[in-house]
Scaffold this motif. Structure first.
Motif, mmCIF file in Angstrom:
data_model
loop_
_atom_site.group_PDB
_atom_site.id
_atom_site.type_symbol
_atom_site.label_atom_id
_atom_site.label_comp_id
_atom_site.label_asym_id
_atom_site.label_seq_id
_atom_site.Cartn_x
_atom_site.Cartn_y
_atom_site.Cartn_z
ATOM 1 N N LEU A 295 0.836 -1.208 0.000
ATOM 2 C CA LEU A 295 0.000 0.000 0.000
ATOM 3 C C LEU A 295 0.872 1.259 0.000
ATOM 4 N N ALA A 296 1.908 1.274 0.830
ATOM 5 C CA ALA A 296 2.781 2.450 0.893
ATOM 6 C C ALA A 296 3.386 2.713 -0.481
ATOM 7 N N ALA A 297 3.865 1.656 -1.126
ATOM 8 C CA ALA A 297 4.453 1.821 -2.463
ATOM 9 C C ALA A 297 3.390 2.338 -3.430
ATOM 10 N N PHE A 298 2.163 1.828 -3.319
ATOM 11 C CA PHE A 298 1.089 2.217 -4.244
ATOM 12 C C PHE A 298 0.760 3.703 -4.136
ATOM 13 N N VAL A 299 0.705 4.234 -2.930
ATOM 14 C CA VAL A 299 0.353 5.661 -2.788
ATOM 15 C C VAL A 299 1.607 6.550 -2.796
ATOM 16 N N GLY A 300 2.788 5.943 -2.909
ATOM 17 C CA GLY A 300 4.013 6.731 -3.066
ATOM 18 C C GLY A 300 4.526 7.341 -1.776
ATOM 19 N N LEU A 301 4.286 6.679 -0.639
ATOM 20 C CA LEU A 301 4.785 7.184 0.646
ATOM 21 C C LEU A 301 5.702 6.135 1.273
ATOM 22 N N PRO A 302 6.584 6.566 2.194
ATOM 23 C CA PRO A 302 7.588 5.634 2.719
ATOM 24 C C PRO A 302 7.041 4.486 3.566
ATOM 25 N N ALA A 303 5.975 4.695 4.330
ATOM 26 C CA ALA A 303 5.529 3.649 5.257
ATOM 27 C C ALA A 303 4.028 3.734 5.470
ATOM 28 N N ALA A 304 3.453 2.636 5.961
ATOM 29 C CA ALA A 304 2.005 2.593 6.182
ATOM 30 C C ALA A 304 1.679 1.701 7.376
ATOM 31 N N LEU A 305 0.524 1.956 7.965
ATOM 32 C CA LEU A 305 0.067 1.205 9.127
ATOM 33 C C LEU A 305 -1.418 0.893 8.936
ATOM 34 N N SER A 306 -1.807 -0.382 9.180
ATOM 35 C CA SER A 306 -3.227 -0.732 8.978
ATOM 36 C C SER A 306 -4.055 -0.548 10.237
ATOM 37 N N PHE A 307 -5.298 -0.212 10.027
ATOM 38 C CA PHE A 307 -6.286 -0.028 11.103
ATOM 39 C C PHE A 307 -7.540 -0.819 10.769
ATOM 40 N N SER A 308 -8.336 -1.100 11.810
ATOM 41 C CA SER A 308 -9.572 -1.874 11.595
ATOM 42 C C SER A 308 -10.640 -1.074 10.871
ATOM 43 N N THR A 309 -10.665 0.250 11.119
ATOM 44 C CA THR A 309 -11.640 1.090 10.417
ATOM 45 C C THR A 309 -11.035 2.474 10.205
ATOM 46 N N GLY A 310 -11.633 3.215 9.297
ATOM 47 C CA GLY A 310 -11.205 4.589 9.058
ATOM 48 C C GLY A 310 -11.503 5.470 10.263
ATOM 49 N N TYR A 311 -12.595 5.163 10.924
ATOM 50 C CA TYR A 311 -12.958 5.928 12.127
ATOM 51 C C TYR A 311 -11.817 5.848 13.143
ATOM 52 N N LEU A 312 -11.334 4.643 13.392
ATOM 53 C CA LEU A 312 -10.230 4.464 14.347
ATOM 54 C C LEU A 312 -8.941 5.101 13.845
ATOM 55 N N ALA A 313 -8.694 5.014 12.552
ATOM 56 C CA ALA A 313 -7.464 5.584 11.993
ATOM 57 C C ALA A 313 -7.434 7.101 12.240
ATOM 58 N N ASN A 314 -8.576 7.760 12.019
ATOM 59 C CA ASN A 314 -8.617 9.208 12.258
ATOM 60 C C ASN A 314 -8.421 9.531 13.740
ATOM 61 N N LEU A 315 -9.081 8.753 14.614
ATOM 62 C CA LEU A 315 -8.865 8.977 16.053
ATOM 63 C C LEU A 315 -7.381 8.845 16.386
ATOM 64 N N GLY B 63 2.634 7.609 5.466
ATOM 65 C CA GLY B 63 3.385 8.850 5.606
ATOM 66 C C GLY B 63 4.849 8.561 5.855
ATOM 67 N N ASP B 64 5.508 9.573 6.375
ATOM 68 C CA ASP B 64 6.918 9.488 6.715
ATOM 69 C C ASP B 64 7.169 8.341 7.722
ATOM 70 N N GLU B 65 8.329 7.691 7.600
ATOM 71 C CA GLU B 65 8.677 6.574 8.513
ATOM 72 C C GLU B 65 8.525 6.946 9.988
ATOM 73 N N THR B 66 9.026 8.141 10.330
ATOM 74 C CA THR B 66 9.004 8.562 11.737
ATOM 75 C C THR B 66 7.575 8.702 12.245
ATOM 76 N N VAL B 67 6.712 9.255 11.390
ATOM 77 C CA VAL B 67 5.310 9.437 11.790
ATOM 78 C C VAL B 67 4.655 8.081 12.015
ATOM 79 N N ILE B 68 4.909 7.157 11.109
ATOM 80 C CA ILE B 68 4.280 5.835 11.219
ATOM 81 C C ILE B 68 4.798 5.120 12.473
ATOM 82 N N THR B 69 6.087 5.239 12.730
ATOM 83 C CA THR B 69 6.642 4.627 13.952
ATOM 84 C C THR B 69 6.020 5.260 15.194
ATOM 85 N N TRP B 70 5.855 6.579 15.164
ATOM 86 C CA TRP B 70 5.239 7.279 16.295
ATOM 87 C C TRP B 70 3.818 6.771 16.550
#
Ligand SMILES: *Cc1c(COP(=O)(O)O)cnc(C)c1O
Length: 385
Positions: A95-115, A251-258
């Motif tokens: 997914l990260a490669a597909f949207v052109g960003l360094p890293a990605a993290l999965s969530f169960s729902t978009g609602y939770l991802a925004n929280l 997003g950025d690796e650091t953000v995803i790690t955070w």
């Protein structure tokens, strides 16, 4: 047995019923699609966000069938304990490669991802700047973060700039729907990014409705505008055009790690079934290959808009598969919705408070699985109404 608190709930529910404001669920008895069976009846549906018609795609179904044998069903734990499967891991990289960003993290729902994003990047020392027409999950996220919240008028970047200029707190985050879910318009991402750079703020883009539809091969709003920045936190939901469930933050690796370290809606929840990640990997292949479906969708959108306009209906300037027809008052919107239903056509009627007062509407959602004949069926009822 009754007591005061329970009586109050009953009274409030009765009041809602009297005002025809009680929501009720219909029961779907088929796979999701444009032709569905619901409450014992066959319908032509313009309700779902399954924009590419992938929700029942054979490749996704086959991916789940193959995966379930290897993964079982439940994950049994959160990602940080022992629920993080190789399928989740592979999907995040793809997914990260597909949207052109360094890293990605999965969530169960978009609602939770925004929280997760808003509360991990801001807090008592923070300020959140939010478009008035943002999705409810972004509003709730701002509340949960305990940051100071500023809402700016829809698309009013001059107002946003005044708010940013007056900001005194340390952590600033601008949050917007990349495609607004009730109007279908696309946020001015380059201008928002320029403001975030000038005022040192994060930019959270909720691409729930752009992912799979906008950009080269459906890579979403970043590809659509050709923008890149380590300030951008990109969120896509995966139960809409991707046809599965869940969400991803990239997003950025650091953000995803955070986020992985600190975001409570990530840490304190059980990982979604790995078989869904297997379906999502198949979905990414289908989304990338769906140029013909996206072109067909564009033809459907043009035909619907031209036909509705010719019949005198009020539209928004959406070029997306979300096509609202603005009726204004609730009764008018309900009346047209009912006529469509009598013709076997389901279109959601959206009323305040989901949209502003006096902006009741039909929200027609188009899918690449619709045909031009399906559009004509809607236009024929809307012509008579
Ligand atoms: C649907 C939606 C969400 C929530 O995503 P879920 O995966 O359904 O929880 C968030 N933001 C927007 C703009 C949406 O349309």
């Amino acid at each position: 047995m009754t007591f005061a608190a329970l009586r109050r709930l009953k009274q409030e529910l009765t009041r809602r019923e009297e005002q025809s404001a009680l929501r009720r669920r219909r029961v779907l008895d088929s796979a999701q699609g444009v032709r569905i069976r619901m409450d014992g009846q066959d319908w032509l549906s313009f309700c779902s966000n399954d924009y590419l018609g992938l929700a029942q795609h054979p490749a996704l179904v086959a991916a789940v069938q193959a995966a379930v044998v290897r993964t079982g069903v439940g994950t049994g734990a959160s990602h940080l304990v022992c629920g993080h499967h190789a399928e989740h891991e592979a999907f995040e990289h793809e997914l990260a490669a597909f949207v052109g960003l360094p890293a990605a993290l999965s969530f169960s729902t978009g609602y939770l991802a925004n929280l997760a994003v808003v509360s991990a990047l801001t807090g008592r020392d923070g300020e959140v700047f939010a478009d008035r027409l943002n999705h409810a999950s972004l509003n709730d996220a701002a509340l949960l973060s305990r940051a100071n919240v500023h809402r700016f008028a829809h698309g009013d970047l001059a107002m946003l700039e005044r708010q940013l200029a007056a900001s005194t707190r340390r952590d600033r985050l601008v949050a917007v729907d990349a495609v607004f879910s009730m109007d279908g318009d696309v946020a001015d991402v380059p201008a928002l990014l320029a403001l975030c750079e000038r005022y040192d703020a994060w930019l959270l883009l909720d691409d729930a409705h752009g992912f799979g539809v906008l950009g080269e091969q459906g890579r979403g709003v970043l590809s659509h505008f050709g923008v890149q920045s380590p300030r951008i936190i990109y969120m896509a939901t995966l139960g809409k055009a991707a046809g599965v469930a869940g969400a991803v933050v990239a997003g950025d690796e650091t953000v995803i790690t955070w986020l992985l370290q600190t975001a409570r809606p990530y840490v304190y929840t059980t990982a979604a079934p790995a078989l869904l990640s297997a379906a999502l990997r198949a979905s990414l292949t289908e989304v990338a290959a769906a140029d013909a479906a996206r072109s067909h969708l564009a033809v459907l959108i043009d035909r619907l808009r031209e036909g509705l306009r010719a019949r005198g209906w009020r539209l928004t300037n959406s070029r997306m598969p979300i096509q609202p027809v603005i009726l204004g008052n609730n009764e008018a919107a309900l009346d047209v919705g009912k006529r469509l239903e009598q013709g076997g056509i389901l279109v959601p009627v959206i009323r305040p408070p989901t949209v502003p007062q006096g902006m009741a509407r039909l929200r027609i959602s188009l899918s690449a699985a619709h045909s031009l004949a399906d559009i004509e069926a809607v236009l024929s009822v809307m012509g008579a109404a």
